[in-house]
Scaffold this motif. Structure first.
Motif, PDB file in Angstrom:
ATOM      1  N   LEU A 271       0.835  -1.204   0.000  1.00 31.77           N
ATOM      2  CA  LEU A 271       0.000   0.000   0.000  1.00 31.77           C
ATOM      3  C   LEU A 271       0.868   1.253   0.000  1.00 31.77           C
ATOM      4  O   LEU A 271       0.602   2.212  -0.732  1.00 31.77           O
ATOM      5  CB  LEU A 271      -0.928  -0.012   1.226  1.00 31.77           C
ATOM      6  N   ASP A 272       1.914   1.240   0.809  1.00 33.37           N
ATOM      7  CA  ASP A 272       2.808   2.395   0.891  1.00 33.37           C
ATOM      8  C   ASP A 272       3.458   2.694  -0.461  1.00 33.37           C
ATOM      9  O   ASP A 272       3.593   3.862  -0.853  1.00 33.37           O
ATOM     10  CB  ASP A 272       3.881   2.137   1.943  1.00 33.37           C
ATOM     11  N   GLU A 273       3.819   1.661  -1.184  1.00 34.92           N
ATOM     12  CA  GLU A 273       4.446   1.848  -2.493  1.00 34.92           C
ATOM     13  C   GLU A 273       3.462   2.440  -3.507  1.00 34.92           C
ATOM     14  O   GLU A 273       3.866   3.153  -4.432  1.00 34.92           O
ATOM     15  CB  GLU A 273       4.987   0.514  -3.014  1.00 34.92           C
ATOM     16  N   LYS A 285      -1.489   4.760   7.837  1.00 42.30           N
ATOM     17  CA  LYS A 285      -1.791   3.888   6.702  1.00 42.30           C
ATOM     18  C   LYS A 285      -2.183   2.474   7.136  1.00 42.30           C
ATOM     19  O   LYS A 285      -2.782   1.726   6.357  1.00 42.30           O
ATOM     20  CB  LYS A 285      -0.583   3.822   5.768  1.00 42.30           C
ATOM     21  N   MET A 286      -1.850   2.095   8.357  1.00 43.59           N
ATOM     22  CA  MET A 286      -2.202   0.768   8.845  1.00 43.59           C
ATOM     23  C   MET A 286      -3.602   0.706   9.431  1.00 43.59           C
ATOM     24  O   MET A 286      -4.147  -0.398   9.582  1.00 43.59           O
ATOM     25  CB  MET A 286      -1.208   0.323   9.928  1.00 43.59           C
ATOM     26  N   MET A 287      -4.219   1.890   9.743  1.00 42.86           N
ATOM     27  CA  MET A 287      -5.423   1.800  10.569  1.00 42.86           C
ATOM     28  C   MET A 287      -6.508   2.828  10.300  1.00 42.86           C
ATOM     29  O   MET A 287      -7.592   2.721  10.869  1.00 42.86           O
ATOM     30  CB  MET A 287      -5.031   1.877  12.058  1.00 42.86           C
ATOM     31  N   SER A 288      -6.284   3.830   9.475  1.00 46.98           N
ATOM     32  CA  SER A 288      -7.302   4.872   9.318  1.00 46.98           C
ATOM     33  C   SER A 288      -8.281   4.544   8.193  1.00 46.98           C
ATOM     34  O   SER A 288      -8.037   3.682   7.342  1.00 46.98           O
ATOM     35  CB  SER A 288      -6.650   6.226   9.057  1.00 46.98           C
ATOM     36  N   GLY A 289      -9.390   5.273   8.183  1.00 48.66           N
ATOM     37  CA  GLY A 289     -10.444   5.025   7.222  1.00 48.66           C
ATOM     38  C   GLY A 289     -10.050   5.246   5.779  1.00 48.66           C
ATOM     39  O   GLY A 289     -10.699   4.721   4.869  1.00 48.66           O
ATOM     40  N   ALA A 290      -8.983   6.007   5.556  1.00 45.47           N
ATOM     41  CA  ALA A 290      -8.534   6.236   4.182  1.00 45.47           C
ATOM     42  C   ALA A 290      -7.906   4.995   3.563  1.00 45.47           C
ATOM     43  O   ALA A 290      -7.781   4.913   2.336  1.00 45.47           O
ATOM     44  CB  ALA A 290      -7.527   7.391   4.157  1.00 45.47           C
ATOM     45  N   TYR A 291      -7.521   4.003   4.404  1.00 46.03           N
ATOM     46  CA  TYR A 291      -6.686   2.911   3.908  1.00 46.03           C
ATOM     47  C   TYR A 291      -7.221   1.506   4.158  1.00 46.03           C
ATOM     48  O   TYR A 291      -6.729   0.546   3.563  1.00 46.03           O
ATOM     49  CB  TYR A 291      -5.284   3.024   4.524  1.00 46.03           C
ATOM     50  N   LEU A 292      -8.193   1.336   5.034  1.00 41.64           N
ATOM     51  CA  LEU A 292      -8.645  -0.021   5.366  1.00 41.64           C
ATOM     52  C   LEU A 292      -9.189  -0.750   4.142  1.00 41.64           C
ATOM     53  O   LEU A 292      -8.937  -1.949   3.956  1.00 41.64           O
ATOM     54  CB  LEU A 292      -9.709   0.030   6.474  1.00 41.64           C
ATOM     55  N   GLY A 293      -9.936  -0.044   3.308  1.00 43.69           N
ATOM     56  CA  GLY A 293     -10.481  -0.685   2.104  1.00 43.69           C
ATOM     57  C   GLY A 293      -9.397  -1.170   1.164  1.00 43.69           C
ATOM     58  O   GLY A 293      -9.503  -2.264   0.583  1.00 43.69           O
ATOM     59  N   THR A 326     -13.534   0.772  -1.315  1.00 43.13           N
ATOM     60  CA  THR A 326     -13.497   1.731  -0.220  1.00 43.13           C
ATOM     61  C   THR A 326     -13.664   1.073   1.152  1.00 43.13           C
ATOM     62  O   THR A 326     -14.144  -0.066   1.272  1.00 43.13           O
ATOM     63  CB  THR A 326     -14.610   2.772  -0.388  1.00 43.13           C
ATOM     64  N   THR A 327     -13.308   1.828   2.169  1.00 41.99           N
ATOM     65  CA  THR A 327     -13.538   1.384   3.543  1.00 41.99           C
ATOM     66  C   THR A 327     -15.029   1.300   3.835  1.00 41.99           C
ATOM     67  O   THR A 327     -15.475   0.447   4.607  1.00 41.99           O
ATOM     68  CB  THR A 327     -12.857   2.343   4.530  1.00 41.99           C
ATOM     69  N   CYS A 368     -12.048  -8.609   5.872  1.00 40.93           N
ATOM     70  CA  CYS A 368     -12.448  -7.310   6.418  1.00 40.93           C
ATOM     71  C   CYS A 368     -12.250  -7.279   7.935  1.00 40.93           C
ATOM     72  O   CYS A 368     -11.759  -6.284   8.486  1.00 40.93           O
ATOM     73  CB  CYS A 368     -13.908  -7.017   6.081  1.00 40.93           C
ATOM     74  N   ALA A 369     -12.632  -8.365   8.611  1.00 43.33           N
ATOM     75  CA  ALA A 369     -12.549  -8.408  10.064  1.00 43.33           C
ATOM     76  C   ALA A 369     -11.109  -8.397  10.560  1.00 43.33           C
ATOM     77  O   ALA A 369     -10.794  -7.745  11.563  1.00 43.33           O
ATOM     78  CB  ALA A 369     -13.286  -9.643  10.594  1.00 43.33           C
ATOM     79  N   LEU A 370     -10.203  -9.086   9.892  1.00 45.03           N
ATOM     80  CA  LEU A 370      -8.823  -9.105  10.386  1.00 45.03           C
ATOM     81  C   LEU A 370      -8.160  -7.743  10.180  1.00 45.03           C
ATOM     82  O   LEU A 370      -7.347  -7.302  10.998  1.00 45.03           O
ATOM     83  CB  LEU A 370      -8.028 -10.252   9.747  1.00 45.03           C
ATOM     84  N   VAL A 371      -8.506  -7.036   9.094  1.00 42.36           N
ATOM     85  CA  VAL A 371      -7.953  -5.699   8.862  1.00 42.36           C
ATOM     86  C   VAL A 371      -8.503  -4.704   9.871  1.00 42.36           C
ATOM     87  O   VAL A 371      -7.754  -3.912  10.463  1.00 42.36           O
ATOM     88  CB  VAL A 371      -8.255  -5.229   7.421  1.00 42.36           C
TER      89      VAL A 371
END
Length: 516
Positions: A271-273, A285-293, A326-327, A368-371
């Motif tokens: 994701l970072d790349e 990037k590991m936990m916010s709503g912008a990135y979970l999806g 999307t998240t 979804c649940a593990l993320v």
């Protein structure tokens, strides 16, 4: 005996990399506390910085009354609010909201601030009639070198703004010049960050709130810190402060974290790349709503293409390109779970009816649940670090609640997120401390908080309302040291239902979308 089927299951192998053990949690909490300490010791708050002083050294008691203004300017919207403080922790809010277009973003400084002043004028004419000046708090969502409670130098705008000549200008001066041009009787008495506003707003209805936490598209936190530890204020200020002098600090925790203690997986690195700013904000990037999806998408794609584990080995349309899943979609799929109709699931992921099965749905819900479960633990780690940074556990009575005011779509709307965060805090602190922790939804932080801070630092201690000569704005704010001394008595009701003490906000606006 080892379950060989589970070992061979590629989804279970991935799930094991997303589990945060006690040792991993300890590394994160200790890492965050170290970054708090390092940020406090940094001499300057200019540029990209953490642990930014807010200059807010007072908190409301919940009994203040009167009408004050707040202005919240972000990248997409302008919101101007009139906040009527009713006492007993209650408020009502009226507002004017405008969308920021490219015309405003690329205009002159004068045109831009006149445009803002027109919105303020609309609100005042619509809701408030006063002869005396109204105090306003400004929530400025752009880099600012803040030098006092009501003043700061604009560093840069970003977010598509190209207002020539704005850098280096004093924010308060620009507002006052625009208000004077429009003959608006408003004075800026506070400049604030939205996270600081969230904490102050929640403290109005919950005296003693110790953390303000934003958990939506992004993440951030604010908390009260000893002035003597905030080196950014200068050695003279630190040395002259009393032992109990406290100031709210904006942590900018979204830029915390590095590979030395964050348990990054190969999906986090992928994701970072893909991101336009690699190696920046790894924790967020590991936990916010912008990135979970996107994390969910990356896992599903690997399982589909490398293991033919799902979707008959063919990647569905909504999973085929970065950032399009999307998240919000992950949230809805996890919320319905196995009860979701397969046809509805196919619509969310863009899959042909013949290419998915009930097993695919169950496996996707599991992804979804593990993320999201890992995200909850990571949010809890930040909260735990900030609680420990304040030394609340050692310095307050064991019956005193630890109140964390939280706002943001990921916390409020992702299924089971509050419960998962509280469970992670219970796992970390144990049952006795967990019973003291209250996770409250803190509504309208930037509006109510901005108005409250404007009130706390307004020079006039009493305002007479021109519509009602008997109506006064009564200010009874307290310094943090007094709040701390009175905390046990103020929170004697802590054993009751926390929802009965929540801030009441009457506002015509509503959040239209869960996630940006």
């Amino acid at each position: 005996m080892t379950n060989l089927a589970a070992v061979d299951d590629p989804l279970e192998l991935i799930a094991s990399t997303f589990r945060i053990t006690r040792d991993k949690m300890e590394a994160i909490v200790d890492g965050f506390k170290s970054e708090c300490t390092a940020g406090l010791r940094t001499e300057s708050a200019k540029g990209l910085s953490t642990m930014i002083p807010s200059y807010v050294t007072r908190m409301p008691t919940g009994e203040e009354r009167g009408t004050f203004l707040s202005l919240d300017l972000g990248g997409s919207n302008l919101r101007v609010s009139a906040v009527n403080l009713l006492g007993h922790g209650q408020v009502t809010v009226s507002e004017v909201k405008r969308t920021i277009t490219d015309v405003e973003r690329t205009s002159t400084v004068t045109h831009f601030f006149d445009w803002i002043a027109e919105a303020v004028e609309e609100l005042i004419g619509k809701h408030t009639h006063r002869k005396e000046p109204l105090a306003m708090g400004i929530c400025w969502s752009f880099p600012l070198d803040q030098t006092s409670i009501d003043s700061g130098t604009i560093l840069r705008m970003g977010k598509g703004f190209t207002l020539d000549g704005i850098e280096g200008k004093n924010l308060r001066t620009l507002f006052h010049e625009a208000f004077n041009r429009k003959k608006i009787n408003v004075v800026v008495t506070a400049v604030l960050n939205d996270t600081v506003g969230t904490l102050v707003a929640h403290a109005y209805s919950n005296p003693g709130a110790s953390v303000g936490f934003i958990y939506g598209t992004g993440v951030n936190a604010a908390y009260p810190e000893r002035v003597s530890r905030i080196r950014k204020l200068g050695k003279l200020t630190c040395s002259e402060s009393a032992p109990d002098d406290i100031m709210l600090v904006n942590t900018e925790i979204d830029i915390f974290g590095n590979e030395s203690y964050l348990p990054l997986t190969r999906f986090d690195r992928a994701l970072d790349e893909l991101h336009s700013q690699p190696k920046f904000q790894p924790y967020e990037k590991m936990m916010s709503g912008a990135y979970l999806g996107e994390l969910v998408r990356l896992i599903a794609v690997e399982l589909t293409t490398e293991h033919q584990y799902m979707f008959c080995g063919k990647v569905p349309k909504q999973l085929s390109k970065p950032w399009i899943f999307t998240t919000e979609a992950a949230s809805n799929i996890e919320r319905l779970g196995d009860s979701m109709a397969l046809s509805e699931f196919n619509q969310w992921v863009g899959c042909m009816e013949s290419e998915s099965t009930e097993e695919d749905l169950r496996r996707f819900v599991r992804i979804c649940a593990l993320v999201s479960s890992r995200a909850a633990v990571l949010a809890a780690a930040a909260m735990a670090a900030i609680v420990e940074q304040q030394d609340i556990l050692a310095s307050s009575p064991t019956e005193t609640p630890i109140i964390i005011g939280i706002t943001g779509s990921t916390y409020e709307k992702y299924p089971a997120m509050p419960e998962r965060i509280h469970q992670a805090l219970r796992d970390w602190f144990g049952d006795a401390v967990a019973r003291r922790i209250r996770l409250d939804v803190a509504k309208e932080g930037s509006s109510v908080g901005g108005a409250l801070i404007a009130m706390l630092y307004h020079n006039d201690q009493r305002h007479v309302d021109s519509e009602d000569p008997k109506s006064t704005c009564f200010i009874s704010c307290l310094p943090f040291s007094s709040i701390k001394n009175r905390l046990y008595n103020l929170l004697s009701w802590a054993g009751s239902d926390p929802q009965s003490h929540a801030t009441h906000v009457a506002t015509p606006s509503s959040e239209k979308s869960m996630y940006l």
